[in-house]
Design an enzyme around this catalytic site. Structure first.
Site, PDB file in Angstrom:
ATOM      1  N   GLY A 267     -23.864  25.452 -10.539  1.00  8.90           N
ATOM      2  CA  GLY A 267     -23.904  23.793 -10.743  1.00  8.90           C
ATOM      3  C   GLY A 267     -23.153  23.025 -11.350  1.00  8.90           C
ATOM      4  O   GLY A 267     -22.271  22.371 -10.824  1.00  8.90           O
ATOM      5  N   ALA A 268     -22.571  23.626 -12.647  1.00 11.75           N
ATOM      6  CA  ALA A 268     -21.831  22.873 -13.310  1.00 11.75           C
ATOM      7  C   ALA A 268     -21.423  23.735 -14.720  1.00 11.75           C
ATOM      8  O   ALA A 268     -22.134  24.831 -14.822  1.00 11.75           O
ATOM      9  CB  ALA A 268     -22.177  21.624 -13.819  1.00 11.75           C
ATOM     10  N   MET A 269     -20.344  23.346 -15.301  1.00 12.90           N
ATOM     11  CA  MET A 269     -19.664  24.197 -16.331  1.00 12.90           C
ATOM     12  C   MET A 269     -19.213  23.584 -17.586  1.00 12.90           C
ATOM     13  O   MET A 269     -18.486  22.514 -17.268  1.00 12.90           O
ATOM     14  CB  MET A 269     -18.684  25.209 -15.876  1.00 12.90           C
ATOM     15  CG  MET A 269     -17.926  26.032 -16.776  1.00 12.90           C
ATOM     16  SD  MET A 269     -19.350  27.359 -17.453  1.00 12.90           S
ATOM     17  CE  MET A 269     -18.515  27.435 -19.220  1.00 12.90           C
ATOM     18  N   ASN A 271     -17.299  23.840 -20.268  1.00 11.32           N
ATOM     19  CA  ASN A 271     -15.888  23.617 -20.758  1.00 11.32           C
ATOM     20  C   ASN A 271     -15.456  22.679 -21.708  1.00 11.32           C
ATOM     21  O   ASN A 271     -15.597  21.542 -21.203  1.00 11.32           O
ATOM     22  CB  ASN A 271     -14.586  23.910 -19.709  1.00 11.32           C
ATOM     23  CG  ASN A 271     -15.084  24.580 -18.529  1.00 11.32           C
ATOM     24  OD1 ASN A 271     -15.181  25.713 -18.595  1.00 11.32           O
ATOM     25  ND2 ASN A 271     -15.058  23.968 -17.238  1.00 11.32           N
ATOM     26  N   HIS A 303     -27.038  18.158 -19.597  1.00 12.77           N
ATOM     27  CA  HIS A 303     -27.121  19.712 -19.975  1.00 12.77           C
ATOM     28  C   HIS A 303     -25.836  20.076 -20.399  1.00 12.77           C
ATOM     29  O   HIS A 303     -25.596  20.736 -21.483  1.00 12.77           O
ATOM     30  CB  HIS A 303     -27.738  20.563 -18.642  1.00 12.77           C
ATOM     31  CG  HIS A 303     -27.695  21.921 -18.959  1.00 12.77           C
ATOM     32  ND1 HIS A 303     -28.940  22.615 -19.297  1.00 12.77           N
ATOM     33  CD2 HIS A 303     -26.555  22.809 -18.874  1.00 12.77           C
ATOM     34  CE1 HIS A 303     -28.324  23.893 -19.392  1.00 12.77           C
ATOM     35  NE2 HIS A 303     -27.173  24.117 -19.266  1.00 12.77           N
ATOM     36  N   GLU A 304     -24.771  19.889 -19.269  1.00 10.37           N
ATOM     37  CA  GLU A 304     -23.387  20.316 -19.694  1.00 10.37           C
ATOM     38  C   GLU A 304     -23.113  19.680 -20.923  1.00 10.37           C
ATOM     39  O   GLU A 304     -22.197  20.242 -21.939  1.00 10.37           O
ATOM     40  CB  GLU A 304     -22.411  20.217 -18.458  1.00 10.37           C
ATOM     41  CG  GLU A 304     -23.081  20.967 -17.284  1.00 10.37           C
ATOM     42  CD  GLU A 304     -23.452  22.449 -17.415  1.00 10.37           C
ATOM     43  OE1 GLU A 304     -23.026  22.916 -18.344  1.00 10.37           O
ATOM     44  OE2 GLU A 304     -24.237  22.862 -16.502  1.00 10.37           O
ATOM     45  N   GLU A 326     -28.301  28.994 -23.361  1.00  6.54           N
ATOM     46  CA  GLU A 326     -28.674  28.452 -22.252  1.00  6.54           C
ATOM     47  C   GLU A 326     -30.311  28.218 -22.330  1.00  6.54           C
ATOM     48  O   GLU A 326     -30.494  26.680 -21.993  1.00  6.54           O
ATOM     49  CB  GLU A 326     -28.814  29.223 -21.108  1.00  6.54           C
ATOM     50  CG  GLU A 326     -27.196  29.515 -20.734  1.00  6.54           C
ATOM     51  CD  GLU A 326     -26.365  28.370 -20.300  1.00  6.54           C
ATOM     52  OE1 GLU A 326     -27.067  27.277 -19.970  1.00  6.54           O
ATOM     53  OE2 GLU A 326     -25.206  28.277 -20.037  1.00  6.54           O
TER      54      GLU A 326
END
Ligand code: BES
Ligand code: ZN
Length: 878
Positions: A267-269, A271, A303-304, A326
């Site tokens: 979904g996404a990261m 960084n 969330h990210e 997580e």
């Protein structure tokens, strides 16, 4: 000798590395076909490292060009370089700089780990072990380093050059090329490294933190999509504000950038300072995105962002601790959505997901603890157990400690572990120190796999005014864990008197009862409540206070009583689900429902959706009856998905036969001419109205016509897609024409094309597999794009039980062959699709045999990636 695929990593073998990389300078020369990465690694031996201890760096598919130590080239005998590792045999026992140059081929990188190219844009994905595909490194989360990266690229191909942290320099590099240098002052593990180079559009905004820091916000995307990024930006600002208010956490850099890319494995990261997103979690406009899409964007952006504190500033010591970041961050994003939208509705949705995804994992061959103690392939442990059960564990801590106690512990966590790579034990210790509560037994939640089953029995004695409640818990064996200890279960509860008001008691004994919470930490307790005036009905696990399966023999009358009177909205919803589930499972087992039972259920549902006091989103969930997968899971063995499908369809017809008037009235009453907004109030209205429509399509003669009309007249994708979906799944007359209309009108947009793909995979009819095969065989089908593959085949395997689990085995074989093919290019996508087989042992014998045969023939085909071989091995063994 064990082959690579059999190599297992154990938590008990964790040891710090003998050397630490404290600083990294990279110079990345981005050139189509072959890019060059030069690295200057500032390395120190750890205290106690013996002279002559080799330095071993990770690599993957790397080609070494040159290597030097403190400026002097290394002689050939001083090191060994393979594509998979770099060993320096006798590094000095003092600080030194190791300089390497490697070449990589991002254009050939179909695994989408490391540096790869997506629609022309160079981008990276490093979690968990992708950085080693960029340069030789200690690619493990406990090596924290500060990074400076200079990127050089063609100005026309890549006018935008982004990396973590702050931009400190940029300029011309000659020959039509330019450069940018980014520096991230926060020490971080390599998995949080990111860079992006491409021709991208962007939108910009800013946020002032509580302490007055100005943060420049940017979202980068394919040109022409800028106007679809506004909701993502708005979500980001709300998430930033919420984390300040709820957790006292401010953002810490001057820049926060997000990049949307179209080829992405997840979904996404998160960084540091440069989140990279699957573009489906950024782009939204009312004409093409549904309320659910808007909701996902808001959630994933949050969330990210929340990972900046729970993940980036405090990270994991090793990948066994994944749930430290997580599970906790999912808990935080759940709370964000609850505060922004509706608490009970979000809770219902999260529990539905937990039961639909995590419970089957926990009860099947892929079961593992939230903190595993061994793995073969870490990518296979980004699971619903680590994520969703991990969030439930944090939620139970909050329940046990109370809101203030939880916040105090979180403050201590941030204070004590900021800047560290830490463990679940340390997290639990923080909660113990902040609260004074012993949590050693509670910690089992991280260590034991399996969903506890709780059996409740009660008895009321009118003569002595005594109410007895007996609770027992049991966990079935899971792979590698034959025997289990009891867990600590916070049981939020209430007793309800005959008038619907809370029942009072004068004394309670026999167990640990604190106001509205029983803490069950043994195999069994028998609680004795004295001074109870009348027989009460128990409401247990209010708000789903622990992730268990509850077995309580309430009569239908008692359940419907709870549905009407429980002060806990979650249990009101649960009570209606329970009534349906009992009728459905009995029918599947051959005991057809009695008409009066359906009558009373229909009456209760009708009453509920008519109540002014309840919000529409809640009522919408009441209209979502137990799914076929819910029924299959509850039955647990000898599962025949076709029979379940038919029983459920008949059940819906029976209910709708009684509720048609109420559903139609709801549908008509909730029509609206308001301009579209994705907010909770409007989205709730639409979901109730559209769920009513869905039931009408499934159970009444007017439904198909209503849906066709809504499809044509809809002013937004939510309403259009909600009309199209049940029409296509039910195969109503005219459905094919609507689907074709949808294709022609919308599928130039890849994200809507995914919706069309998903619909093609959804019908439970024969012919669906052929339809999918035809789409896949079209030469124009983008067969390396994870979103497209998941929308078509992933959704089929995970969501179309009737066709996937066909008795003739064609569904199983089709998916197994697909997995074998995709595995050659993208093992992570392949392994994920394969998990659809995780409940294969629960099928009736014929299907079970077909599933086993398909799995074995996949195994025997050989040449599988470690990802897929690992899932396959455990699925067959467990
Ligand atoms: N850190 C993960 C992204 C990730 C997933 C990296 C798997 C490596 C392997 C990120 O924070 C994440 O959890 N993303 C989720 C969405 C989130 C809202 C649960 C995802 O990508 O599905
Ligand atoms: Zn995450």
């Amino acid at each position: 000798m064990p082959t690579d695929a059999e190599h297992t990593i154990f938590l008990k073998d964790y040891a710090p590395s003998p050397y630490v990389i404290e600083g990294v300078e990279l110079e990345v020369d981005i050139v189509p076909e072959t890019s060059t990465v030069r690295a200057w690694l500032n390395i120190s031996p750890r205290e106690g490292t013996a002279p002559g201890t080799p330095l071993v760096l990770n690599g993957e598919e790397l080609k070494l060009g040159s290597i030097a130590l403190d400026g002097a080239p290394l002689v050939l005998s001083a090191y060994e370089a393979t594509p998979g590792s770099l060993t320096v045999f006798e590094p000095p026992l003092k600080r030194f700089v190791l300089e390497t140059s490697v070449t990589i081929e991002p254009e050939k990188n179909t695994r989408l780990m490391g540096l790869y190219r997506s629609s022309g844009t160079w981008c990276t994905q490093c979690e968990p072990e992708g950085f080693r595909r960029i340069t030789y490194f200690l690619d493990r989360p406990d090596n924290l380093a500060v990074y400076k990266v200079k990127m050089i690229a063609d100005r026309a191909l890549a006018p935008v050059l982004l990396a973590n942290g702050n931009l400190i320099d940029s300029g011309d590099a000659g020959n039509g090329r330019h450069f940018a240098t980014w520096e991230d002052p926060f020490p971080k593990p390599s998995y949080l490294f990111a860079m992006v180079a491409g021709d991208l559009g962007s939108i910009h905004d800013n946020f002032t933190t509580a302490s007055g820091r100005q943060v420049a916000l940017g979202i980068y995307c394919e040109h022409g999509k800028e106007d679809q990024c506004a909701y993502a930006m708005d979500s980001l600002k709300r998430a930033m504000l919420w984390d300040e208010r709820r957790f006292g956490r401010e953002y810490d850099l001057d820049v926060f950038n997000i990049v949307a890319v179209s080829d992405f494995n997840f979904g996404a990261m998160e960084n540091k300072g440069l989140n990279i997103f699957n573009d489906k979690l950024v782009f939204a406009r009312p004409e093409t995105a549904t309320d659910a899409d808007f909701g996902s964007i808001e959630r994933v952006i949050a969330h990210e962002y929340f990972h900046n504190w729970t993940g980036d500033r405090i990270t994991c010591r090793d990948w066994f601790q994944l749930c430290l970041k997580e599970g906790l961050t999912v808990y935080r994003d759940q709370e964000f959505t609850m505060d922004e939208r509706s608490r009970p509705v979000k809770r219902i949705e999260d529990v539905r997901l937990l039961r639909a995804a995590q419970f089957p994992e926990d009860g099947g061959p892929l079961a593992h603890p939230a903190r595993p103690d061994h793995y073969k392939e870490i990518n296979n442990f980004y699971t619903t157990t680590v994520y969703e059960k991990g969030a439930e564990i944090v939620r139970m801590l909050a329940t046990l400690l109370g809101e203030a106690g939880f916040r105090k512990a979180m403050d201590l966590y941030f204070e004590r572990h900021d800047g560290q790579a830490t463990t679940i034990e340390a997290f639990i210790k923080v909660f113990e120190d902040a609260s004074g509560v012993d949590l050693q037994h509670f910690q089992q939640w991280y260590l034991q796999a399996g969903t506890p089953k709780v059996k409740a029995e009660d008895q009321y004695d009118p003569a002595t005014k005594t109410y007895r409640l007996k609770l027992r818990q049991k966990i079935d064996p899971t792979p590698g864990q034959p025997t289990k200890q009891p867990m600590v279960l916070p049981v939020k509860f209430g007793l309800i008197g005959p008038n619907g008001a809370p029942a009072e008691w004068s004394n309670v004994s026999g167990g640990d009862v604190r106001d509205d919470m029983i803490v069950l930490d043994k195999d069994a307790v028998e609680l004795v409540f004295e001074g109870v005036a009348n027989r009460p009905v128990p409401s247990l696990f209010r708000g789903f206070s622990a992730p268990v399966n509850l077995d309580i023999n309430l009569t239908q009358d008692d359940q419907l009583f709870l549905a009407r009177h429980d002060s806990d909205p979650f249990n009101r919803w649960q009570a209606l689900q329970d009534v349906s589930m009992t009728l459905l499972t009995n029918a599947v087992r051959g005991r057809m429902w009695a008409e009066p039972a359906i009558d009373s259920l229909a009456t209760a549902i009708g009453e509920t959706i008519g109540l002014e006091s309840l919000d529409n989103a809640f009522k919408a969930n009441v209209l979502l009856l137990p799914s076929e997968a819910d029924i299959a899971r509850t039955i647990g063995e000898n599962v025949d998905p076709t029979q379940i499908h038919e029983v459920r369809a008949a059940f819906i017809r029976a209910l709708v036969g009684r509720l048609e008037g109420a559903l139609r009235a709801t549908y008509d009453r909730l029509a609206s001419e308001d301009a579209y907004s994705p907010d909770q109030r409007q989205a709730g209205r639409r979901s109730l109205r559209n769920n009513a429509l869905g039931l009408l399509v499934r159970g009444s003669s007017v439904g198909a016509e209503l849906a066709a009309r809504q499809y044509q007249s809809a002013g937004n994708m939510t309403d259009r897609f909600a009309a199209l979906t049940p029409s296509v799944v039910m195969g109503v007359p005219g459905a094919d024409a609507l689907l074709e209309d949808f294709r022609v009108r919308f599928t130039a947009d890849p994200l809507v094309y995914d919706k069309w793909l998903g619909l093609n995979a959804a019908p439970p009819e024969d012919g669906t597999i052929e339809r999918i095969r035809t789409i896949l065989a079209d030469p124009s089908f983008p067969k390396n794009n994870p979103n497209r593959l998941r929308a078509l085949v992933g959704s089929f395997a995970a969501g179309n039980a009737v066709q996937f689990a066909r008795q003739d085995g064609t569904g199983f074989r089709f998916v197994a062959e697909f997995v074998a093919d995709v595995d050659k290019r993208n093992p992570q996508v392949a392994a994920r699709v394969l998990t659809a087989f995780r409940t294969w042992r629960n099928y009736e014998p014929k299907r079970r045999a077909e599933a086993e045969a398909a799995l074995k023939s996949l195994r025997d085909s050989g040449g599988l990636s470690r990802n897929t071989a690992d899932i396959l091995g455990r699925t067959l063994d467990g």
